[in-house]
Design an enzyme around this catalytic site. Structure first.
Site, PDB file in Angstrom:
ATOM      1  N   THR A 163      -8.160  -0.877  12.323  1.00  0.00           N
ATOM      2  CA  THR A 163      -8.979   0.325  12.146  1.00  0.00           C
ATOM      3  C   THR A 163     -10.046   0.503  13.226  1.00  0.00           C
ATOM      4  O   THR A 163     -10.559  -0.478  13.780  1.00  0.00           O
ATOM      5  CB  THR A 163      -9.687   0.258  10.776  1.00  0.00           C
ATOM      6  OG1 THR A 163     -10.736   1.226  10.723  1.00  0.00           O
ATOM      7  CG2 THR A 163     -10.323  -1.107  10.520  1.00  0.00           C
ATOM      8  N   ARG A 205      -5.059  12.630   1.067  1.00  0.00           N
ATOM      9  CA  ARG A 205      -6.191  11.735   1.272  1.00  0.00           C
ATOM     10  C   ARG A 205      -6.900  11.507  -0.066  1.00  0.00           C
ATOM     11  O   ARG A 205      -7.059  12.436  -0.862  1.00  0.00           O
ATOM     12  CB  ARG A 205      -7.137  12.398   2.267  1.00  0.00           C
ATOM     13  CG  ARG A 205      -8.328  11.569   2.683  1.00  0.00           C
ATOM     14  CD  ARG A 205      -7.938  10.289   3.330  1.00  0.00           C
ATOM     15  NE  ARG A 205      -8.848   9.906   4.409  1.00  0.00           N
ATOM     16  CZ  ARG A 205      -9.072   8.646   4.771  1.00  0.00           C
ATOM     17  NH1 ARG A 205      -8.472   7.646   4.152  1.00  0.00           N
ATOM     18  NH2 ARG A 205      -9.875   8.386   5.776  1.00  0.00           N
ATOM     19  N   GLY A 231      -0.533   4.567  -1.423  1.00  0.00           N
ATOM     20  CA  GLY A 231      -1.671   5.207  -0.762  1.00  0.00           C
ATOM     21  C   GLY A 231      -1.242   6.394   0.100  1.00  0.00           C
ATOM     22  O   GLY A 231      -0.052   6.722   0.184  1.00  0.00           O
ATOM     23  N   GLN A 232      -2.231   7.008   0.743  1.00  0.00           N
ATOM     24  CA  GLN A 232      -1.930   8.151   1.626  1.00  0.00           C
ATOM     25  C   GLN A 232      -0.881   7.783   2.674  1.00  0.00           C
ATOM     26  O   GLN A 232       0.201   8.401   2.769  1.00  0.00           O
ATOM     27  CB  GLN A 232      -3.196   8.618   2.350  1.00  0.00           C
ATOM     28  CG  GLN A 232      -2.907   9.624   3.466  1.00  0.00           C
ATOM     29  CD  GLN A 232      -4.107   9.972   4.328  1.00  0.00           C
ATOM     30  OE1 GLN A 232      -4.703  11.011   4.124  1.00  0.00           O
ATOM     31  NE2 GLN A 232      -4.465   9.136   5.292  1.00  0.00           N
ATOM     32  N   ASP A 233      -1.162   6.758   3.471  1.00  0.00           N
ATOM     33  CA  ASP A 233      -0.274   6.409   4.585  1.00  0.00           C
ATOM     34  C   ASP A 233       1.056   5.866   4.086  1.00  0.00           C
ATOM     35  O   ASP A 233       2.116   6.188   4.640  1.00  0.00           O
ATOM     36  CB  ASP A 233      -0.929   5.345   5.482  1.00  0.00           C
ATOM     37  CG  ASP A 233      -2.111   5.886   6.255  1.00  0.00           C
ATOM     38  OD1 ASP A 233      -2.482   7.056   6.043  1.00  0.00           O
ATOM     39  OD2 ASP A 233      -2.662   5.141   7.088  1.00  0.00           O
ATOM     40  N   GLU A 261     -12.916   1.181  12.547  1.00  0.00           N
ATOM     41  CA  GLU A 261     -14.142   0.569  12.010  1.00  0.00           C
ATOM     42  C   GLU A 261     -14.456  -0.750  12.715  1.00  0.00           C
ATOM     43  O   GLU A 261     -15.573  -1.245  12.633  1.00  0.00           O
ATOM     44  CB  GLU A 261     -14.006   0.337  10.506  1.00  0.00           C
ATOM     45  CG  GLU A 261     -14.244   1.573   9.660  1.00  0.00           C
ATOM     46  CD  GLU A 261     -15.703   2.019   9.643  1.00  0.00           C
ATOM     47  OE1 GLU A 261     -16.569   1.196   9.353  1.00  0.00           O
ATOM     48  OE2 GLU A 261     -15.959   3.199   9.947  1.00  0.00           O
ATOM     49  N   GLY A 319       0.819  -1.213   0.000  1.00  0.00           N
ATOM     50  CA  GLY A 319       0.000   0.000   0.000  1.00  0.00           C
ATOM     51  C   GLY A 319       0.847   1.254   0.000  1.00  0.00           C
ATOM     52  O   GLY A 319       0.412   2.318   0.468  1.00  0.00           O
ATOM     53  N   ALA A 372      -4.993  -2.228   1.209  1.00  0.00           N
ATOM     54  CA  ALA A 372      -6.380  -2.645   1.463  1.00  0.00           C
ATOM     55  C   ALA A 372      -7.318  -1.990   0.473  1.00  0.00           C
ATOM     56  O   ALA A 372      -7.014  -0.924  -0.076  1.00  0.00           O
ATOM     57  CB  ALA A 372      -6.808  -2.240   2.881  1.00  0.00           C
ATOM     58  N   GLN A 373      -8.458  -2.634   0.253  1.00  0.00           N
ATOM     59  CA  GLN A 373      -9.604  -1.947  -0.341  1.00  0.00           C
ATOM     60  C   GLN A 373     -10.141  -1.164   0.846  1.00  0.00           C
ATOM     61  O   GLN A 373     -10.797  -1.714   1.724  1.00  0.00           O
ATOM     62  CB  GLN A 373     -10.598  -2.991  -0.877  1.00  0.00           C
ATOM     63  CG  GLN A 373     -11.734  -2.424  -1.713  1.00  0.00           C
ATOM     64  CD  GLN A 373     -12.570  -1.384  -1.014  1.00  0.00           C
ATOM     65  OE1 GLN A 373     -12.294  -0.170  -1.105  1.00  0.00           O
ATOM     66  NE2 GLN A 373     -13.572  -1.803  -0.299  1.00  0.00           N
TER      67      GLN A 373
END
Ligand code: NAP
Ligand code: GDD
Length: 373
Positions: free
Chosen positions: A132, A191, A11-13, A134, A8, A87-88
């Site tokens: 996360t 982001r 991605g942002q991170d 979540e 990843g 990740a998705q």
């Protein structure tokens, strides 16, 4: 020598973590997916630096759904630290592609852990899993800590729950140095544009510059604990520097609504909004009465996570980690950056229009409608 492997990384991170590890003297390897377009925009400044790219930063094609690829990468790279960030990552999209999300976000983590074990790297490599907030979903206590029971509310959350527990299981079964960072929402000018914060700051800048009329959002009442992404990637590194692995909440312990975020972002671009109405009829108007924010049920989720707020006390105590960027700072950083982008877009459009007019092709301009979840 410290050798990191980041999944990843585009991605942002991944992009912030990559910068931080390079600055600490690491050799960094990143997994990227093959795409029909270039997908390394967030890394372009590193890839175009001849002293970095292919010297201390190496990119490899790969995918979390391909075990043979993971085995090969581990064998070739021999990493000392692995950051599994791929990740998705879009919650709403996970309702549309639940099986794929489970494959990548859930089983993908198992593939990685098992590849480490089979390669005999458990003594050499430390593993970080991008868990996360979540997981808390329909929250069972406020604020949430490492001890709060999980109750995920989306295929994304459920897939990440599997990943969380398989990390714990491989740690306990095989002695892997494997840790979960339970990160609450973290944002930045990097982001993705379909997450609510960036969608708002992009829209605020573009509306301010006359490039867009209005922005349509979903649940304005949702509350999130929003932090600044580079501080959270620094925390990932700190977790892997611990002698013992563990699981840590990473959050600001402050919560705001989506509406608050809008108000703050539009104020930053000098277009304060007043909200009126309720439910799907709620709107945000500027000082002249123009509607700048509307609700569109298209952006509602089949089941919503209404509020998230984390208590990062364990991270403070054991890792000395403390977020410094406040909510107001964060919105300011993002809205200013996107206002600047909007100014550049406006100037580029004016130039394009002038060229088209001189070629007598006016009317073939760009459209602003985008496909988004
Ligand atoms: P992001 O910007 O969406 O980046 C996701 C990365 O995963 C991208 O590099 C993407 O590649 C890659 N990826 C997706 N599917 C893949 C696959 N099948 N194989 C290999 N790579 C794949 O996400 P982020 O905000 O940086 O978040 C990083 C991680 O932290 C994610 O696991 C996310 O679920 C988790 N997380 C994020 C937050 C947050 O608030 N940002 C909070 C908690 C946890 P492409 O560039 O090719 O799409
Ligand atoms: N994306 C989006 N678009 N969300 C909206 C919109 C909209 O137009 N309008 C309101 N929202 C609400 C969502 O319903 C949700 O309650 C909240 O804004 C935040 O949505 P997102 O920014 O998409 O983030 P998320 O909280 O669902 O997920 C992010 O944070 C998680 C950590 O809690 C992602 O980065 C996940 O990968 C991450 O795990």
């Amino acid at each position: 020598m410290k050798i990191a492997l980041i999944t990843g990384i585009t991605g942002q991170d991944g992009s912030y973590l990559c910068e931080q590890l390079l600055a600490k003297g690491y050799v960094v390897h990143g997994m990227i997916r093959r795409a029909s377009n270039f997908n390394t925009q967030r890394l372009d400044h590193l890839v175009s630096d001849p002293e970095v790219y292919n010297q201390r930063l190496f990119l490899h094609h790969g995918d979390l759904t391909d075990s043979s690829n993971l085995n090969r990468l581990l064998e070739r790279i021999g990493p000392t630290e692995i950051y599994n960030l791929a990740a998705q990552s879009h919650v709403k999209v996970s309702f549309e592609v639940p099986e794929y999300t489970a494959e990548v976000d859930g089983v993908g983590t198992l593939r990685f852990l098992d590849a480490i074990k089979e390669a005999g790297l458990q003594k050499r490599a430390r593993f970080y899993q991008a868990s996360t907030s979540e997981l808390f979903g329909l929250v069972q206590e406020v604020p949430q800590t490492e001890k709060t029971p999980f109750y995920p509310r989306s295929p994304y959350g459920v897939a990440k729950l599997y990943a969380y527990w398989i990390v714990v299981n491989y740690r306990e079964s095989y002695g892997l140095h494997a840790s979960n960072g339970i990160l609450f929402n973290h944002e930045s000018p990097r982001r993705g544009e379909t997450f609510v914060t960036r969608k708002i700051t992009r829209a605020a800048g573009r509306i301010r510059e006359g490039l867009q009329e209005c922005v349509e959002l979903g649940n304005l009442d949702a509350q999130r604990d929003w932090g600044y992404a580079p501080e959270y990637t620094e925390m990932m590194w700190r977790i892997l520097q611990q002698e013992q692995p563990g699981d840590y909440v990473c959050a600001t312990n402050e919560m705001h609504t989506v509406r608050d975020f809008c108000q703050n972002a539009f104020t930053t671009v000098e277009m304060p909004l007043t909200f009126e109405g309720e439910g799907v009829d709620e709107v945000g108007r500027d000082a002249s009465g123009n509607i700048r924010v509307k609700v569109n049920p298209q952006y509602f989720r089949p089941s919503e996570v209404e509020l998230l707020i984390g208590n990062p006390e364990k991270a403070r105590r054991e890792l000395g980690w403390e977020p410094k960027v406040t909510f107001n700072d964060l919105v300011g950083i993002m809205a200013q950056a996107d206002w600047q982008l909007a100014r550049q877009e406006k100037a580029a459009r004016a130039l394009q229009q002038a060229v088209l007019q001189s070629l007598n092709l006016a009317g073939m301009g760009t459209t602003t409608k985008m496909f988004e979840p």
